[in-house]
Design an enzyme around this catalytic site. Structure first.
Site, PDB file in Angstrom:
ATOM      1  CE  LYS A  18      -9.277   9.883 -18.883  1.00  0.00           C
ATOM      2  NZ  LYS A  18     -10.303   8.905 -18.656  1.00  0.00           N
ATOM      3  NE  ARG A  60      -3.099   0.425   3.177  1.00  0.00           N
ATOM      4  CZ  ARG A  60      -2.625   0.874   4.339  1.00  0.00           C
ATOM      5  NH1 ARG A  60      -2.102   2.079   4.427  1.00  0.00           N
ATOM      6  NH2 ARG A  60      -2.645   0.117   5.405  1.00  0.00           N
ATOM      7  CG  ASP A  79      -6.349  17.080 -14.599  1.00  0.00           C
ATOM      8  OD1 ASP A  79      -5.581  16.517 -15.410  1.00  0.00           O
ATOM      9  OD2 ASP A  79      -7.424  16.573 -14.211  1.00  0.00           O
ATOM     10  CE1 TYR A 114     -14.183  12.881 -16.287  1.00  0.00           C
ATOM     11  CE2 TYR A 114     -13.409  12.724 -14.025  1.00  0.00           C
ATOM     12  CZ  TYR A 114     -14.053  12.163 -15.117  1.00  0.00           C
ATOM     13  OH  TYR A 114     -14.558  10.897 -15.022  1.00  0.00           O
TER      14      TYR A 114
HETATM   15  C1  LIG Z   1      -8.964  15.809 -17.243  1.00  0.00           C
HETATM   16  C2  LIG Z   1      -9.281  14.604 -16.418  1.00  0.00           C
HETATM   17  N1  LIG Z   1      -8.828  14.544 -15.152  1.00  0.00           N
HETATM   18  C3  LIG Z   1      -9.089  13.480 -14.365  1.00  0.00           C
HETATM   19  C4  LIG Z   1      -9.851  12.424 -14.819  1.00  0.00           C
HETATM   20  C5  LIG Z   1     -10.132  11.264 -13.905  1.00  0.00           C
HETATM   21  O1  LIG Z   1      -9.267  10.230 -14.180  1.00  0.00           O
HETATM   22  P1  LIG Z   1      -9.597   8.668 -13.905  1.00  0.00           P
HETATM   23  O2  LIG Z   1     -10.683   8.303 -14.860  1.00  0.00           O
HETATM   24  O3  LIG Z   1      -8.310   7.973 -14.173  1.00  0.00           O
HETATM   25  O4  LIG Z   1     -10.031   8.572 -12.478  1.00  0.00           O
HETATM   26  C6  LIG Z   1     -10.332  12.436 -16.133  1.00  0.00           C
HETATM   27  C7  LIG Z   1     -11.131  11.302 -16.639  1.00  0.00           C
HETATM   28  O5  LIG Z   1     -11.688  11.344 -17.712  1.00  0.00           O
HETATM   29  C8  LIG Z   1     -10.039  13.564 -16.956  1.00  0.00           C
HETATM   30  O6  LIG Z   1     -10.494  13.641 -18.219  1.00  0.00           O
END
Ligand SMILES: Cc1ncc(COP(=O)(O)O)c(C=O)c1O
Length: 417
Positions: free
Chosen positions: A225, A75, A200, A128
């Site tokens: 992604k 962990r 992000d 997001y």
């Molecule tokens: C810009 C962005 N940040 C964070 C996330 C969340 O990531 P995860 O799906 O790996 O939890 C996404 C998911 O689509 C995203 O597009």
């Protein structure tokens, strides 16, 4: 510190235990060789998968533990997880890194570890949907105020930030409208008001943009992604200075541990990140150009296209514009249905960043929790479709999208998908 497009910013030395790599190497050399260890089992060239939850204590355990030279429990630490973690740390140019079981795991652990009751979090427009839900629904329960700034205010950090602002969260480019925010300007303003800037970097990736080099305090990414790149794993990353990552890491990590096998897949995928993103950048730019002259398209959303000001920011802070293009189709929902049905290689599915191209309707997927008013305020219209290009040949993708646009019959009433 500002970034010069084209110049790699991330020249941090490898962590102890990894083979040294010269600071002058390019991104792909770094991604292939940046996390090698001489002590892997049997001298294997490819890192083994340490599929274990725990570790034997060595006989000199107390001394090793004191120097942080031993593993205790997966962990907290696992050698397989360290490989992609180290590559992402070097590519983002940070001191410390923590990988998580998902991008949302990284974002929620980071935000919840850094704020306390009475604080304010500023969410810069176009986040997001999952992040928006976390901020708007969870934080107020713990006495943290959340303020969303959009449109003109999102370009004027000096007028937005105040005393109680602890944390500013932004994405650039944004999902799904690909707006570009001025990271260096937000960072400078956060410095003056003692707020922390969390960026992000999922859409840009460290190949196209390095938020830490632009002055951000922390960078998070959904490694699901582009970093994972093959639509077969879920992971998240946090990179930044040791002191800040340590605040998330040490106590409030929330147990969102990346599994060793997913970490192995992530490490393997990272070797081709720069190659993939290069192709995805080219396809994004070519499809954006082709779609902008098609009569079925009301508007093309692509980093830098929204205004001259955004173009200036994108040119300054990005080395490539990415592989996501959103299109506002003139015929609304009916046109979107016809368009999606006609695509040959672009599959209709949520997510992005994989080797295969995907198309989705943000109001039904990533932003499905937003109310009609929120969708309108964000600029997500009925005809919006998001295209995330994979590594297929750019010419084939241009042809696929153009032919699907040609198939839209503006007079017919197709049944919705
Ligand atoms: C810009 C962005 N940040 C964070 C996330 C969340 O990531 P995860 O799906 O790996 O939890 C996404 C998911 O689509 C995203 O597009």
């Amino acid at each position: 510190m500002t970034s010069t497009p084209g110049e790699p910013e991330a020249t941090v030395a490898p962590k102890k235990g990894f083979d040294p790599i010269p600071s002058w190497v390019g991104p792909t050399t770094r991604l292939v060789h940046g996390a090698r260890r001489p002590d892997w089992n049997a001298g294997s060239v490819v890192p083994p998968i340490y599929q274990t939850s725990t570790y034997h204590f060595p006989s000199e355990y107390s001394e090793a533990a004191q120097h942080g030279n031993t593993y205790l429990y997966t962990r907290s630490d696992n050698p397989s997880v360290e490989v992609p973690a180290e590559l992402i740390r070097q590519m983002e140019g940070g001191e410390a890194v923590r990988l998580f079981a998902s991008g949302m795991g990284a974002i929620s652990a980071t935000v919840l570890s850094l704020v306390q009751p009475g604080d304010e979090v500023v969410a810069v427009g176009g986040l997001y949907g999952g992040t928006t839900d976390l901020l708007s629904e969870l934080l107020p329960r713990f006495g943290v105020r959340v303020r969303t700034v959009r449109d003109e205010a999102a370009g004027m950090p000096e007028a937005v930030l105040g005393n109680p602002t602890r944390l500013v969260l932004l994405e650039s480019p944004t999902n799904p409208l690909l707006h570009v925010h001025d990271i260096a300007r937000w960072a400078a303003t956060c410095d003056r008001t003692s707020a922390m800037l969390l960026v992000d970097n999922t859409f840009a990736t460290p190949i196209n943009q390095n938020p830490l080099a632009l002055g951000a305090d922390l960078v998070v990414e959904s490694a699901t992604k582009y970093l994972g790149g093959h639509s077969d794993l879920v992971a998240g990353a946090l990179v930044g200075p040791r002191a800040l990552v340590g605040r998330v890491d040490a106590k409030f990590y929330f147990g969102a541990t990346l599994d060793p096998f997913a970490a192995y897949l992530l490490g393997r995928s990272l070797k081709t990140l720069a190659l993939r993103v290069e192709r995805q950048n080219a396809s994004g730019a070519r499809v954006a150009a082709a779609a902008s002259v098609h009569p079925a398209v009301a508007r093309v959303h692509y980093p830098g296209r929204a205004s001259d000001a955004e173009e200036e920011i994108a040119a300054r802070q990005m080395r490539g514009r990415g592989g996501v293009v959103s299109l506002s189709l003139r015929g609304g929902r009916v046109a979107v249905d016809q368009f999606l049905r006609s695509l040959r290689f672009v599959h209709v599915a949520s997510s992005l960043g994989g080797v295969e191209s995907l198309a989705c309707v943000p109001r039904l997927t990533s932003h499905r929790h937003l109310s009609e008013e929120e969708l309108q305020a964000t600029g997500i219209d009925d005809g919006l479709v998001r295209l995330a290009f994979g590594i297929e040949d750019s010419a084939d993708l241009v042809r696929d999208v153009t032919e699907a646009l040609d198939s839209i019959d503006t007079h017919s009433k197709a049944a919705p998908l």
